[in-house]
Design an enzyme around this catalytic site. Structure first.
Site, PDB file in Angstrom:
ATOM      1  N   GLY A  28     -45.706 -20.737  -1.960  1.00 58.96           N
ATOM      2  CA  GLY A  28     -45.429 -19.346  -2.622  1.00 58.96           C
ATOM      3  C   GLY A  28     -46.759 -18.782  -3.019  1.00 58.96           C
ATOM      4  O   GLY A  28     -47.509 -19.708  -3.135  1.00 58.96           O
ATOM      5  N   ALA A  70     -83.374   9.923  42.990  1.00 56.65           N
ATOM      6  CA  ALA A  70     -82.818   9.828  42.931  1.00 56.65           C
ATOM      7  C   ALA A  70     -82.301   8.199  43.641  1.00 56.65           C
ATOM      8  O   ALA A  70     -83.291   7.955  44.883  1.00 56.65           O
ATOM      9  CB  ALA A  70     -81.674  10.708  43.552  1.00 56.65           C
ATOM     10  N   GLN A 120     -54.761 -23.884   1.234  1.00 57.45           N
ATOM     11  CA  GLN A 120     -53.305 -24.366   0.611  1.00 57.45           C
ATOM     12  C   GLN A 120     -52.603 -25.054   1.247  1.00 57.45           C
ATOM     13  O   GLN A 120     -51.790 -24.281   2.637  1.00 57.45           O
ATOM     14  CB  GLN A 120     -52.835 -22.816   0.623  1.00 57.45           C
ATOM     15  N   TYR A 178     -81.826   3.235  38.278  1.00 58.98           N
ATOM     16  CA  TYR A 178     -82.078   1.930  37.497  1.00 58.98           C
ATOM     17  C   TYR A 178     -83.131   1.686  36.641  1.00 58.98           C
ATOM     18  O   TYR A 178     -84.144   1.795  37.478  1.00 58.98           O
ATOM     19  CB  TYR A 178     -81.856   0.387  37.700  1.00 58.98           C
ATOM     20  N   ARG A 181     -45.486 -12.162  12.762  1.00 58.65           N
ATOM     21  CA  ARG A 181     -44.995 -10.458  13.880  1.00 58.65           C
ATOM     22  C   ARG A 181     -46.344  -9.689  14.519  1.00 58.65           C
ATOM     23  O   ARG A 181     -45.967  -9.286  15.173  1.00 58.65           O
ATOM     24  CB  ARG A 181     -44.813  -9.670  12.604  1.00 58.65           C
TER      25      ARG A 181
HETATM   26  C1  UD1 Z   1     -44.920 -10.552  -2.272  1.00 57.89           C
HETATM   27  C2  UD1 Z   1     -45.203 -10.076  -3.744  1.00 57.89           C
HETATM   28  C3  UD1 Z   1     -44.501  -9.068  -4.181  1.00 57.89           C
HETATM   29  C4  UD1 Z   1     -45.189  -7.701  -3.345  1.00 57.89           C
HETATM   30  C5  UD1 Z   1     -45.298  -7.737  -2.259  1.00 57.89           C
HETATM   31  C6  UD1 Z   1     -46.240  -7.114  -1.864  1.00 57.89           C
HETATM   32  C7  UD1 Z   1     -44.597 -12.853  -4.811  1.00 57.89           C
HETATM   33  C8  UD1 Z   1     -44.026 -13.679  -4.927  1.00 57.89           C
HETATM   34  N1  UD1 Z   1     -43.982 -11.713  -3.969  1.00 57.89           N
HETATM   35  O1  UD1 Z   1     -43.978 -10.701  -1.856  1.00 57.89           O
HETATM   36  O2  UD1 Z   1     -43.771  -8.867  -4.977  1.00 57.89           O
HETATM   37  O3  UD1 Z   1     -44.209  -6.432  -3.275  1.00 57.89           O
HETATM   38  O4  UD1 Z   1     -46.382  -9.384  -2.310  1.00 57.89           O
HETATM   39  O5  UD1 Z   1     -46.464  -6.868  -0.391  1.00 57.89           O
HETATM   40  O6  UD1 Z   1     -45.579 -12.818  -4.999  1.00 57.89           O
HETATM   41  N2  UD1 Z   1     -49.801 -15.914   1.241  1.00 57.89           N
HETATM   42  C9  UD1 Z   1     -50.517 -17.477   0.804  1.00 57.89           C
HETATM   43  N3  UD1 Z   1     -49.723 -18.625   0.364  1.00 57.89           N
HETATM   44  C10 UD1 Z   1     -47.847 -18.118   0.151  1.00 57.89           C
HETATM   45  C11 UD1 Z   1     -47.487 -17.113   0.192  1.00 57.89           C
HETATM   46  C12 UD1 Z   1     -48.151 -16.334   0.161  1.00 57.89           C
HETATM   47  O7  UD1 Z   1     -51.708 -17.537   1.023  1.00 57.89           O
HETATM   48  O8  UD1 Z   1     -47.695 -19.132   0.135  1.00 57.89           O
HETATM   49  C13 UD1 Z   1     -50.300 -15.204   0.674  1.00 57.89           C
HETATM   50  C14 UD1 Z   1     -50.045 -14.029   2.971  1.00 57.89           C
HETATM   51  O9  UD1 Z   1     -50.872 -14.564   3.528  1.00 57.89           O
HETATM   52  C15 UD1 Z   1     -49.985 -12.452   2.142  1.00 57.89           C
HETATM   53  C16 UD1 Z   1     -49.814 -12.179   0.369  1.00 57.89           C
HETATM   54  O10 UD1 Z   1     -50.599 -14.297  -0.543  1.00 57.89           O
HETATM   55  O11 UD1 Z   1     -51.351 -12.202   2.267  1.00 57.89           O
HETATM   56  C17 UD1 Z   1     -48.446 -12.108   0.037  1.00 57.89           C
HETATM   57  O12 UD1 Z   1     -47.752 -13.327   0.693  1.00 57.89           O
HETATM   58  P1  UD1 Z   1     -46.385 -12.337   1.105  1.00 57.89           P
HETATM   59  O13 UD1 Z   1     -45.433 -13.626   2.082  1.00 57.89           O
HETATM   60  O14 UD1 Z   1     -46.849 -11.086   2.387  1.00 57.89           O
HETATM   61  O15 UD1 Z   1     -45.464 -11.414  -0.077  1.00 57.89           O
HETATM   62  P2  UD1 Z   1     -44.479 -12.150  -0.506  1.00 57.89           P
HETATM   63  O16 UD1 Z   1     -44.628 -13.257  -0.892  1.00 57.89           O
HETATM   64  O17 UD1 Z   1     -43.428 -11.647   0.466  1.00 57.89           O
END
Ligand code: UD1
Ligand code: CA
Length: 469
Positions: A89, A393, A84, A379, A25
């Site tokens: 997740g 000047a 990663q 300058y 986004r």
């Molecule tokens: C996550 C939490 C949610 C919480 C929210 C707060 C989980 C499953 N859920 O949501 O409970 O309210 O954060 O913002 O943890 N990231 C990685 N690798 C991945 C996935 C994510 O590095 O595979 C990082 C993202 O870049 C980000 C952070 O983890 O910095 C959180 O990921 P995001 O997708 O924003 O959060 P949710 O999973 O939606």
């Protein structure tokens, strides 16, 4: 700010920073965690906060645009990166970091896109964990949409975190959400992460599932519920970035006002770096301070000034629309100096006491001794200007021959007239005067009047050509 607060704890604290996500986004070529807030990458704010608390190791999880994120992160001491790929997740993300973590401590999980968590908040969270409990940072939101909900039993004990997509309507009605930040004993986490599954709506390994596991294992789970939602607010879009920028800047403004700085309008004041102010400093609207800037006692800064990497001594006045950038070399402005309006001070400008630099005057890598004046359209580059010199000047130093830079020395009490070109290397002897319009290529003796221009002639009764009939 608490410094090295964790150093006093019985167990070491290691940090995992999640920064693998894409940040779609933002619609930017730049990785989200490298977008700037107050002139510093989001990830930089997170790392500064963590490192400032005295953590042991920091592991940053990278994925999308990993090269750029790694290059930035590893410039910090005690920071390593793990990749990663693919991103399955938040639980899967922490799994990648575990080989880099030691079992004797606790792990603090942070997010690279949550820049404004206060050090005091993390200190309290880690203290709550204490190396023997799970501590979750939570907040109540009027609109909790999209976040993991904190589920508690009748005794208010935390039982689990439920992701929005997996939640029942009743669970979605819960307004206490998980911030994405937790502190947990590392040895326990290692075992718990190994047991995570991905049987959920998103097919992801949820870090948040370790909460229910902790409850099942009898590991106490605590929630540290804070009041300020901005401390856990993440950046997903330019609008959210701008909103957090305003929060940050308002805090800077409030802190400076508390210390006595008079800001014409705290909403129109931006610090992108470190600003230190003496007493009775006044700053008009729309000023931007970047890098390291210090303002001495009684300094006044007019509206619309940009000041970077500079020291402004006591009593100096910076008039409106002045641009000062010392970059690496720095700029110093002496006591009681008057600068601007519309002045430009570049790296290596060193101005003494009571120096005057007026409108459309540019100064680079030059020193002006006490009382020297360059008031209009001039300058000075690679020049050494003596005390009380008056620089007219439109005059310039021709300091660059196309290949090399050369120095101009203007000794004390010299008057340089208007529209002069001083071709460096050249020295104007003390107390001398250079007639207006001169192009000076040779050193001039002390006390002399030097004129170096075509002699003026007048042709009497001159008839201008007239149009043929
Ligand atoms: C996550 C939490 C949610 C919480 C929210 C707060 C989980 C499953 N859920 O949501 O409970 O309210 O954060 O913002 O943890 N990231 C990685 N690798 C991945 C996935 C994510 O590095 O595979 C990082 C993202 O870049 C980000 C952070 O983890 O910095 C959180 O990921 P995001 O997708 O924003 O959060 P949710 O999973 O939606
Ligand atoms: Ca997600």
């Amino acid at each position: 700010m608490s410094t090295k607060a964790f150093a006093a704890l019985s167990k070491p604290v290691d940090v995992v920073v999640m920064a693998a996500g894409k940040g779609t986004r933002m619609r930017s070529q730049k990785p989200k965690v490298l977008q700037a807030l107050a002139g510093r990458a989001l990830l930089g704010h997170v790392l500064d906060t963590a490192l400032g608390l005295g953590v042991r190791d920091v592991v940053v999880i990278t994925g999308h645009q990993k090269e750029a994120v790694q290059a930035f992160a590893t410039r910090h001491e005690r920071v390593a990166c793990v990749v990663q790929e693919p991103q399955l997740g938040t639980g899967h993300a922490v799994m990648q970091a575990l080989p880099a973590l030691q079992d004797d401590g606790m792990t603090l999980v942070l997010s690279g896109d949550v820049p404004l968590t206060r050090p005091e908040t993390l200190t309290a969270l880690v203290a709550m964990c204490g190396g023997g409990q799970m501590a979750l940072l939570t907040v109540n939101l009027t609109d909790p949409t999209g976040y993991g909900r904190i589920l508690r039993n009748a005794d208010q004990q935390v039982q689990a975190i439920r992701e929005e997509k997996d939640a029942t309507p009743q669970e979605r009605a819960v307004t206490e959400i998980y911030s994405g930040i937790m502190a947990v004993p590392t040895a326990w986490l290692r075992a718990a992460i190994a047991k995570l599954g991905n049987d959920n709506q998103q097919g992801e390994y949820y870090l948040t599932d370790v909460v229910a596991q902790a409850v099942a294992d009898g590991l106490p789970v605590q929630a540290h519920c804070i009041q300020n939602d901005w401390e856990v607010a993440g950046v997903n879009s330019p609008a959210q970035l701008a909103a957090l920028e305003r929060v940050y800047q308002r805090h800077q403004a409030d802190a400076h006002m508390q210390a006595g700085v008079r800001l014409a309008d705290p909403e129109r004041f931006d610090v992108r770096g470190e600003l230190t102010c003496g007493t009775d400093v006044e700053i008009d609207v729309n000023c931007v301070f970047q890098g390291r800037v210090s303002l001495g006692d009684g300094v006044r800064v007019g509206a619309n000034c940009v000041i970077a990497n500079a020291h402004i001594a006591a009593g100096a006045v910076i008039h409106p629309f002045t641009h000062i950038d010392g970059e690496a070399a720095g700029v110093t402005v002496g006591e009681g100096a008057l600068i601007g309006p519309f002045a430009r001070l570049r790296p290596g400008a060193n101005l003494g006491r009571e120096v005057h630099v007026g409108n459309f005057v540019e100064i680079k890598n030059s020193s002006l001794a006490d009382g020297a004046k360059a008031n209009h359209l001039a300058y000075l580059g690679d020049a050494q200007v003596g005390e009380r010199v008056n620089y007219g000047a439109g005059s310039i130093t021709a300091n660059y021959d196309g290949a090399n830079k050369h120095r101009t020395i203007i000794e004390a009490d010299v008057h340089v007239g208007s529209n002069c070109v001083l071709v460096a290397p050249v020295t104007i002897g003390a107390g001398g005067t250079v007639g207006g319009g001169s192009t000076v290529t040779k050193d001039t003796p002390a006390g002399a009047l030097t004129v170096a221009r075509g002699k003026q002639i007048s042709i009497p009764n001159w008839q201008r050509p007239s149009k043929k009939k």
